[in-house]
Design a protein around this motif. Sequence first.
Motif, PDB file in Angstrom:
ATOM      1  N   THR A 289     -37.374  62.039  17.690  1.00 46.29           N
ATOM      2  CA  THR A 289     -38.518  61.573  16.432  1.00 46.29           C
ATOM      3  C   THR A 289     -39.077  60.868  16.755  1.00 46.29           C
ATOM      4  O   THR A 289     -39.796  59.819  16.323  1.00 46.29           O
ATOM      5  CB  THR A 289     -37.255  61.560  15.997  1.00 46.29           C
TER       6      THR A 289
ATOM      7  N   LYS B 157     -41.509  64.339  11.901  1.00 46.21           N
ATOM      8  CA  LYS B 157     -41.577  64.583  10.320  1.00 46.21           C
ATOM      9  C   LYS B 157     -41.826  63.116   9.801  1.00 46.21           C
ATOM     10  O   LYS B 157     -43.048  63.250  10.749  1.00 46.21           O
ATOM     11  CB  LYS B 157     -39.573  64.552  10.152  1.00 46.21           C
TER      12      LYS B 157
ATOM     13  N   THR C 164     -32.906  59.808  18.542  1.00 39.78           N
ATOM     14  CA  THR C 164     -33.775  60.089  17.751  1.00 39.78           C
ATOM     15  C   THR C 164     -35.672  59.961  18.723  1.00 39.78           C
ATOM     16  O   THR C 164     -35.935  59.283  18.203  1.00 39.78           O
ATOM     17  CB  THR C 164     -33.761  58.877  16.874  1.00 39.78           C
TER      18      THR C 164
ATOM     19  N   SER D  80     -30.782  63.182  14.297  1.00 39.07           N
ATOM     20  CA  SER D  80     -31.547  63.273  14.670  1.00 39.07           C
ATOM     21  C   SER D  80     -32.989  63.197  13.633  1.00 39.07           C
ATOM     22  O   SER D  80     -34.267  62.973  13.795  1.00 39.07           O
ATOM     23  CB  SER D  80     -32.364  64.345  15.897  1.00 39.07           C
ATOM     24  N   LEU D  81     -32.510  63.462  12.347  1.00 44.09           N
ATOM     25  CA  LEU D  81     -33.220  63.479  11.495  1.00 44.09           C
ATOM     26  C   LEU D  81     -33.259  61.895  10.193  1.00 44.09           C
ATOM     27  O   LEU D  81     -34.046  61.962   9.587  1.00 44.09           O
ATOM     28  CB  LEU D  81     -33.316  64.656  10.404  1.00 44.09           C
TER      29      LEU D  81
END
Length: 429
Positions: A179, A140, A176, A151-152
């Motif tokens: 990520t 991301k 995370t 997780s975002l």
Amino acid sequence: MMRRSRSEALFAEALQHIPGGVNSPVRAFRAVGGQPFFVERAQGSKLWDADGNELIDYVCTWGPAILGHAFPGIVEAVREAATRGTSFGVPNPLEVTMAQRIKLAVPSVEKVRLCNSGTEACMSAIRLARGFTRRDKIIKFDGCYHGHADSLLVRAGSGALTFGHPDSAGVPAAFTQHTIVVPFNDTAAVQAAFAANPGQVAGVIVEPVPGNAGLYLPRPGFLEFLSKLTAEHGTLLIFDEVMTGFRLALGGAQARFGIRPDLSCFGKVIGGGLPVGAFGGRAEIMDCLAPLGPVYQAGTLSGNPLAMAAGIAALTALESGEAYRVLEERGRQLEEGLGAAARRASIPVRFNRCGSMFCAYFTGAPVHNLADAMKSDRERFARYFHGMLEEGIYLAPSAFEAGFISVAHAAVDIERTVAAAERVLKRIG
Ligand code: KE4
């Protein structure tokens, strides 16, 4: 001066019952100081608060009110649908119509699943990408916000950024660890992330025009670069069009920039102001979803008839394309007016705009990513925000949010806004 006593009383009461007095953090005015006002009703481009103050609204409930508030077609559609029941938990014809309308507008969507928020749409798209590719990593971009799924919520934008600690408490490191966060518009960083995680990246999720750290645009070729690189690595390209979808064009940012992502997330506009989310894309990917495939995703109120009726009414009003001509014209008028006002006040303001989404950074330097945005003068923005509010203009209550124009914003609204900005900018100096 704005009358505030009823909103102040309401906020004091709200604080007794609701954390921070609000049901979504960015509404609390923490980024600009002061207290939020409470809206009693809205119509077209205007809001009226509990004290009777009339405001020109450039938040438009964070995007959904693209046609203006209380758009007659939407109000009538919801009223009529409600007489037939508000939710069935059984498929209803409007879900099919909505799916057909999304597919018609967005050719990259071969199948679509409706849900109840942008957060759900993005969370589900990520799970689907991981299930389809059997990989774990997600890339991301810092400053991009894709809702508050664990997780975002890493170096996210919007409210998470506003409080200066983009990572959230309550998210275990294990949630995370897959990520990867890279700067937007930074092709070398994206290439390095892939090189460091060969064959492990399930998806790249991106706001094609990031609107959750203010607003900045993809550099020419950046989105094409993402599309090509993800294809080379067998990684899915996920466009988070919750904000840009049906806003920047009927087909969203992907139509504007000519990109065909593997998956897209939607929300806001397609619900006409009612709770909605959707995610869709290539049929071979979408068919991995339960009940067909092994990726589970569900929702009691997904596709409920009221949100579908509101969203279909909104899309019906947008499909002619005339709305986007008006939005572009109003956006250009606002950009030119505010730019001229800042120059006359000799204040360095960088006004970024894409269609009817915009923001004003108090900086003289260009803003192409989060790091640039963070250099802007937030304190000066806060003074500008409150000055404009006193003039009857409601802007997003944070330097790190985008503003929105609706079809209901008349040229005279823009003229009033520019005149107010000139007075405020001269006052704050
Ligand atoms: P919701 O869960 O709030 O419906 O959508 C999350 C989301 C996902 N993706 C993008 C690109 C978004 O902009 C959003 C939500 N946008 C914010 C405004 N910056 C909603 C406002 C709020 O959090 O109250």
